[in-house]
Design a protein around this motif. Structure first.
Motif, mmCIF file in Angstrom:
data_model
loop_
_atom_site.group_PDB
_atom_site.id
_atom_site.type_symbol
_atom_site.label_atom_id
_atom_site.label_comp_id
_atom_site.label_asym_id
_atom_site.label_seq_id
_atom_site.Cartn_x
_atom_site.Cartn_y
_atom_site.Cartn_z
ATOM 1 N N LEU A 1 0.870 -1.177 0.000
ATOM 2 C CA LEU A 1 0.000 0.000 0.000
ATOM 3 C C LEU A 1 0.910 1.231 0.000
ATOM 4 C CD1 LEU A 1 -3.094 0.506 2.288
ATOM 5 C CD2 LEU A 1 -1.702 2.367 1.447
ATOM 6 N N ASP A 2 0.871 1.988 -1.085
ATOM 7 C CA ASP A 2 1.636 3.232 -1.177
ATOM 8 C C ASP A 2 0.727 4.379 -0.772
ATOM 9 O OD1 ASP A 2 3.796 1.804 -2.218
ATOM 10 O OD2 ASP A 2 3.191 2.165 -4.295
ATOM 11 N N VAL A 3 1.184 5.184 0.171
ATOM 12 C CA VAL A 3 0.407 6.345 0.620
ATOM 13 C C VAL A 3 1.255 7.595 0.428
ATOM 14 C CG1 VAL A 3 1.065 5.964 3.034
ATOM 15 C CG2 VAL A 3 -0.897 7.381 2.530
ATOM 16 N N VAL A 4 0.624 8.635 -0.104
ATOM 17 C CA VAL A 4 1.290 9.904 -0.389
ATOM 18 C C VAL A 4 0.447 11.034 0.189
ATOM 19 C CG1 VAL A 4 2.069 11.464 -2.222
ATOM 20 C CG2 VAL A 4 2.248 8.989 -2.539
ATOM 21 N N VAL A 5 1.091 11.939 0.915
ATOM 22 C CA VAL A 5 0.399 13.154 1.362
ATOM 23 C C VAL A 5 0.341 14.086 0.159
ATOM 24 C CG1 VAL A 5 0.477 15.143 2.909
ATOM 25 C CG2 VAL A 5 1.162 12.893 3.744
ATOM 26 N N THR A 6 -0.853 14.510 -0.211
ATOM 27 C CA THR A 6 -1.014 15.359 -1.388
ATOM 28 C C THR A 6 -1.284 16.818 -1.046
ATOM 29 O OG1 THR A 6 -3.365 14.790 -1.540
ATOM 30 C CG2 THR A 6 -1.818 13.442 -2.817
ATOM 31 N N GLU A 7 -1.699 17.063 0.206
ATOM 32 C CA GLU A 7 -1.981 18.445 0.599
ATOM 33 C C GLU A 7 -1.909 18.573 2.115
ATOM 34 O OE1 GLU A 7 -5.262 21.675 -0.701
ATOM 35 O OE2 GLU A 7 -6.104 19.905 0.268
ATOM 36 N N ILE A 8 -1.356 19.683 2.567
ATOM 37 C CA ILE A 8 -1.340 20.010 3.991
ATOM 38 C C ILE A 8 -1.846 21.436 4.131
ATOM 39 C CG2 ILE A 8 0.064 20.320 6.062
ATOM 40 C CD1 ILE A 8 2.084 18.336 4.825
ATOM 41 N N ARG A 9 -2.891 21.602 4.905
ATOM 42 C CA ARG A 9 -3.443 22.917 5.231
ATOM 43 C C ARG A 9 -3.339 23.117 6.736
ATOM 44 N NH1 ARG A 9 -4.200 26.004 0.638
ATOM 45 N NH2 ARG A 9 -4.885 24.607 -1.001
ATOM 46 N N LYS A 10 -3.845 24.198 7.215
ATOM 47 C CA LYS A 10 -3.719 24.521 8.640
ATOM 48 C C LYS A 10 -4.327 23.452 9.551
ATOM 49 C CE LYS A 10 -5.816 28.201 10.117
ATOM 50 N NZ LYS A 10 -6.259 29.532 10.598
ATOM 51 N N ALA B 1 4.574 21.136 4.675
ATOM 52 C CA ALA B 1 3.889 21.754 3.542
ATOM 53 C C ALA B 1 4.897 22.332 2.549
ATOM 54 C CB ALA B 1 2.911 22.815 4.017
ATOM 55 N N ALA B 2 5.979 22.887 3.036
ATOM 56 C CA ALA B 2 7.018 23.459 2.156
ATOM 57 C C ALA B 2 7.625 22.383 1.273
ATOM 58 C CB ALA B 2 8.102 24.149 2.980
ATOM 59 N N HIS B 3 7.755 21.156 1.801
ATOM 60 C CA HIS B 3 8.307 20.054 1.016
ATOM 61 C C HIS B 3 7.346 19.632 -0.099
ATOM 62 C CE1 HIS B 3 11.802 19.324 3.587
ATOM 63 N NE2 HIS B 3 10.994 19.595 4.603
ATOM 64 N N LEU B 4 6.050 19.765 0.139
ATOM 65 C CA LEU B 4 5.062 19.444 -0.902
ATOM 66 C C LEU B 4 5.183 20.421 -2.056
ATOM 67 C CD1 LEU B 4 1.762 18.537 0.960
ATOM 68 C CD2 LEU B 4 3.270 17.033 -0.315
ATOM 69 N N ASP B 5 5.405 21.702 -1.740
ATOM 70 C CA ASP B 5 5.516 22.725 -2.778
ATOM 71 C C ASP B 5 6.733 22.504 -3.653
ATOM 72 O OD1 ASP B 5 3.224 23.881 -1.751
ATOM 73 O OD2 ASP B 5 4.317 25.306 -0.500
ATOM 74 N N GLN B 6 7.767 21.838 -3.104
ATOM 75 C CA GLN B 6 8.997 21.588 -3.859
ATOM 76 C C GLN B 6 8.909 20.336 -4.711
ATOM 77 O OE1 GLN B 6 12.024 21.382 -0.869
ATOM 78 N NE2 GLN B 6 11.708 23.484 -0.182
ATOM 79 N N ALA B 7 7.954 19.470 -4.382
ATOM 80 C CA ALA B 7 7.850 18.173 -5.089
ATOM 81 C C ALA B 7 7.287 18.341 -6.484
ATOM 82 C CB ALA B 7 6.993 17.217 -4.289
#
Length: 139
Positions: free
Chosen positions: A81-90, A133-139
């Motif tokens: 099972l591959d899980v990926v965080v796609t969004e982080i908000r407050k 969240a900053a790491h998501l923006d770089q991906a």
């Protein structure tokens, strides 16, 4: 805290007999448990114990889950099972999941997880999560 592990994680497991129906196929409701197990293990692999999140007065609750079933998994199958965080908000996280047996896609899903206090009201995610969240923006 390894950001990569908290954003992308692979969880492997064997299908137990009690997770199947009368035809030895995984009952559709068990995929929700698979997704939750993977989220908890993802946190643990990234150095965060979900118990500690709860002890800090926060709960991470599922507010939305959309699942698509593509093939059947059966008793004794070895699944990834591959899980990926796609969004982080407050106060929320979104995840995407893919379940595979070898190269066969068994199920895919998307979830929204909200952070709430013991009173059920929205509560800001711990700083560790918000920093990701900053790491998501770089991906």
């Amino acid at each position: 805290m390894p950001a990569d592990t908290l954003l992308h994680y692979s969880h492997e497991f064997r299908v137990a007999y009690h997770q199947t129906d009368g035809q030895r196929r995984v009952h559709h409701s068990n995929y929700l448990n698979f997704f939750e197990d993977a989220r908890v293990e993802m946190l643990r692999a990234g150095g965060v114990r979900y118990k500690d999140v709860e002890d800090s007065g926060r709960l991470l609750v599922v507010t939305e889950m959309n699942v698509q079933y593509h093939a059947a998994a059966e008793f004794d199958d070895w699944l990834r099972l591959d899980v990926v965080v796609t969004e982080i908000r407050k106060v929320r996280l979104r995840h995407h999941y893919d379940v595979f047996r070898d190269q066969t896609l068994i199920a895919s899903a998307d979830s929204t997880i909200a952070c709430v206090g013991a009173d059920g009201r929205p509560k800001k995610l711990p700083a560790k999560f918000l920093d990701l969240a900053a790491h998501l923006d770089q991906a």
